[in-house]
Enzyme design. Structure first.
Site, short mmCIF file in Angstrom:
data_model
loop_
_atom_site.label_atom_id
_atom_site.label_comp_id
_atom_site.label_asym_id
_atom_site.label_seq_id
_atom_site.Cartn_x
_atom_site.Cartn_y
_atom_site.Cartn_z
N TRP A 138 -20.65 13.79 12.30
CA TRP A 138 -19.65 13.69 11.25
C TRP A 138 -19.83 14.77 10.18
CZ3 TRP A 138 -19.70 7.67 10.33
CH2 TRP A 138 -18.82 7.08 11.24
N GLU A 186 -5.54 -3.58 -1.50
CA GLU A 186 -6.01 -4.81 -0.83
C GLU A 186 -7.10 -5.53 -1.60
OE1 GLU A 186 -5.43 -1.87 0.47
OE2 GLU A 186 -4.86 -1.94 2.57
N LYS A 235 -15.10 14.98 13.34
CA LYS A 235 -16.23 14.80 14.24
C LYS A 235 -16.44 16.11 15.00
CE LYS A 235 -18.39 10.80 15.88
NZ LYS A 235 -18.36 9.49 16.47
N THR A 238 0.87 -1.18 0.00
CA THR A 238 0.00 0.00 0.00
C THR A 238 0.90 1.23 0.00
OG1 THR A 238 -0.06 0.10 2.40
CG2 THR A 238 -1.80 -1.17 1.34
P1 ADP Z 1 -3.46 4.01 -0.04
O1 ADP Z 1 -4.32 3.30 0.97
O2 ADP Z 1 -2.05 4.02 0.32
O3 ADP Z 1 -4.01 5.34 -0.48
P2 ADP Z 1 -4.71 2.61 -2.18
O4 ADP Z 1 -4.40 2.99 -3.55
O5 ADP Z 1 -4.89 1.19 -1.88
O6 ADP Z 1 -3.51 3.14 -1.34
O7 ADP Z 1 -5.96 3.46 -1.77
C1 ADP Z 1 -7.22 2.95 -1.52
C2 ADP Z 1 -8.08 4.04 -0.97
O8 ADP Z 1 -8.32 5.04 -1.97
C3 ADP Z 1 -9.46 3.60 -0.57
O9 ADP Z 1 -9.44 2.99 0.70
C4 ADP Z 1 -10.22 4.92 -0.58
O10 ADP Z 1 -10.01 5.65 0.62
C5 ADP Z 1 -9.58 5.67 -1.71
N1 ADP Z 1 -10.44 5.59 -2.90
C6 ADP Z 1 -10.32 4.77 -3.94
N2 ADP Z 1 -11.29 5.00 -4.85
C7 ADP Z 1 -12.07 5.99 -4.36
C8 ADP Z 1 -13.24 6.68 -4.81
N3 ADP Z 1 -13.81 6.42 -5.99
N4 ADP Z 1 -13.76 7.63 -4.00
C9 ADP Z 1 -13.20 7.93 -2.82
N5 ADP Z 1 -12.09 7.33 -2.35
C10 ADP Z 1 -11.53 6.37 -3.10
#
Ligand code: ADP
Length: 539
Positions: free
Chosen positions: A435, A324, A430, A181
């Site tokens: 929220w 993931e 919060k 990640t």
């Molecule tokens: P990192 O966790 O390091 O940013 P990732 O690329 O695995 O790496 O990121 C996944 C995260 O990206 C998701 O958990 C979410 O928070 C965000 N994400 C992905 N797609 C979207 C989307 N369409 N809208 C909002 N957030 C998104």
């Protein structure tokens, strides 16, 4: 009773073979500064066989990690196909990671081999002395390799081999590839994909209810191949015979416009920041061939989707996923039957609709399961055959709940399976026990005509415990006043969300994959780096 079906393992080798046999005349174009090179799938497949033969000769054993420190290009695709098919494990390394994290992930994964693009040698050389397990470095392309010590030439290795590698039979549950990640929320964690998970994810991505790639498509893969498998597109495009256009650079702005104008993709995928950058240009861009632009990895503001439709006639479709989750887990095509008189845009601004094959649920802070009513806000949990069940070499039960992955994303799920992400758990604001969605607030601010980008973080407040701080990047030549922005927001967000703290910046800090880096923003605020302007609290 047993079925009568054959029990064929789901192997990447067979994705490779399919593209090779059925789509040999589809093409892979690598776009370089000042030119491009092109090869057919048949030519690529021959080189994939030679690469596997060369790696075998060098002593790559089943299960060995072969790191790639590469741009999006043909050679990287060759590694994507050869390394897992021969039974080794492809470890895509993020070329934008800070040096300490890069050394950490290579050592943690115990990479024995690394393939590096010549133009990236200095970045890898900076950590060479700290790499404990790397025995062999293979350099793709021409360049001064002296900073890396002893290296081998990718092209010379391939030139010494014959095609026709005998691919081994493997267990479909064996490791095929791994990716860490990007560490937005802590140190990088390793996810290990299997052949089976990659295969099923590839099929899901080919479905017409998601990207629906076919041989008539040309996909511009902007999302880096070092990040969440470029959203799985190299495998699904190979399986479908879709032409691939791979930029060997961070493609943005004018260069991105030039690629659209020269290569006429039908599909393109990248994070919202990339697409937002095009809006700042006056250059004419030819979107006439484009049937869909996939944006994800971060929330896609409505203003961006509308601007693309109105100015370019181009459709942005949102997807949601994580490293993931392979990563595709939700895809935002609007439904055929819209509920309550909603229009297409109502659905397009959502993160996406759950993809067939995975299950998603929303769970409250106390662990109760929430209804899929589009209103109840909780953390998303997900499970399915291409969702990780743990992190590599880490027991982190906190992230896993009885077979479900806790995503760290907060939002709502509706009765038709559309997800709305309001925040990450780490970014939630919060205020007075309620929220405030930083994502929705950002999107509302970014709809203002004078705003180029806006990011919202939570800051401590003596009365409300937390309040939003908005960091605004104005469009060139514009200087919106906080009071005007508040006035603009009054129509768009609940009254108690209206921010009273604003800061104006030249850019929002971004992570290595182009997302707003709120960890850096919170640190900057704590250090007093932001000059905060206040508007009175709304009455
Ligand atoms: P990192 O966790 O390091 O940013 P990732 O690329 O695995 O790496 O990121 C996944 C995260 O990206 C998701 O958990 C979410 O928070 C965000 N994400 C992905 N797609 C979207 C989307 N369409 N809208 C909002 N957030 C998104």
């Amino acid at each position: 009773m047993k079925s009568t079906m054959q029990d064929a393992p789901l192997l990447i080798r067979d994705i490779l073979r399919h593209g090779q046999q059925v789509h040999g005349d589809s093409s892979v174009v690598t776009v370089e500064a000042g030119g491009h090179r092109s090869a057919t799938f048949a030519e690529v497949a021959t080189r994939v066989e030679k690469l596997a033969a060369a790696l075998t000769r060098l002593g790559v054993q089943p299960g060995d990690r072969v790191g790639t420190f590469c741009w999006n290009n043909q050679g990287h695709l060759e590694a994507y196909l050869a390394v897992p098919s021969m039974g080794a494990v492809l470890h895509t390394l993020n070329i934008r990671l800070p040096a300490d994290q890069l050394a950490y992930v290579i050592n943690h994964a115990e990479d024995r081999f690394i393939i590096v693009d010549a133009s990236l040698i200095p970045l890898l050389a900076a950590v060479r002395d700290e790499l404990k397990t790397v025995e062999t470095i293979i350099v793709a392309g021409e360049g001064d390799t002296s900073a890396l010590g002893e290296t081998l030439s990718y092209e010379r290795l391939l030139a010494a081999e014959e095609p026709g590698f005998e691919w081994p039979d493997l267990d479909e549950r064996d490791a095929a590839a791994m990716c860490y990640t990007s560490g937005t929320t802590g140190s990088p964690k390793g996810v290990v994909y299997s052949h089976r998970s990659t295969w099923l994810h590839t099929l899901a991505e080919q479905a017409a209810s998601s990207l629906g790639m076919t041989e008539t498509d040309r996909i511009l893969i902007i999302v880096p191949m070092f990040h969440a498998n470029a959203w799985g597109t190299p495998y699904s495009a190979w399986m479908a015979g879709t032409d691939m256009i791979m930029p060997q650079m961070f493609l943005m702005g004018e260069q991105l416009a030039a690629v659209f104008n020269e290569f006429h993709p039908t599909l393109a995928c990248g994070v919202p920041t990339i697409w937002n950058g095009l809006l700042a240009l006056d250059t004419p861009i030819d979107f006439s061939t484009v049937r869909g632009i996939t944006a994800g990895g971060a929330a896609v503001p409505q203003s961006l989707i509308e601007a693309f439709e109105n100015r370019f006639g181009a459709t942005i479709i949102q997807g949601w996923g994580m490293t993931e989750t392979s990563p595709l887990a939700a895809f935002g095509l609007p439904p055929a039957r819209k509920h309550d008189g909603h229009d297409d845009m109502y659905y397009k601004v959502k993160a996406g609709r759950i993809v067939g094959g995975v299950e998603v649920r929303v769970v409250a802070e106390d662990g109760t399961l929430l209804p899929n009513d589009g209103r109840s806000v909780g953390e998303f949990e997900i499970r399915g055959p291409w969702i990780t069940a743990s992190y590599y070499k880490e027991e982190d039960p906190g992230k896993f709940d009885d077979g479900w992955l806790r995503t760290g994303d907060v939002g709502t799920l509706d009765a038709q399976g559309y997800m709305t992400i309001s925040d990450r758990t780490k970014d939630v604001i919060k205020s007075g026990g309620e929220w405030i969605s930083s994502v929705e607030l950002e999107n509302a601010v970014m709809a203002h005509p004078d705003v180029f980008e806006a990011a919202v973080i939570s800051v401590p407040d003596p009365k409300w415990s937390e309040r939003p701080l908005v960091a605004v990047v104005p469009k060139p030549g514009r200087s919106p006043a906080p009071a005007d922005l508040v006035e603009f927001l009054k129509e768009r967000v609940p009254r108690w969300w209206l921010p009273e703290q604003w800061t104006f910046v030249t850019e929002v800090p971004k992570t290595s994959v182009g997302k707003f880096d709120k960890k850096v923003m919170r640190a900057a605020f704590a250090e007093g780096d932001y000059e905060v302007q206040s508007t009175p609290l709304p009455k």
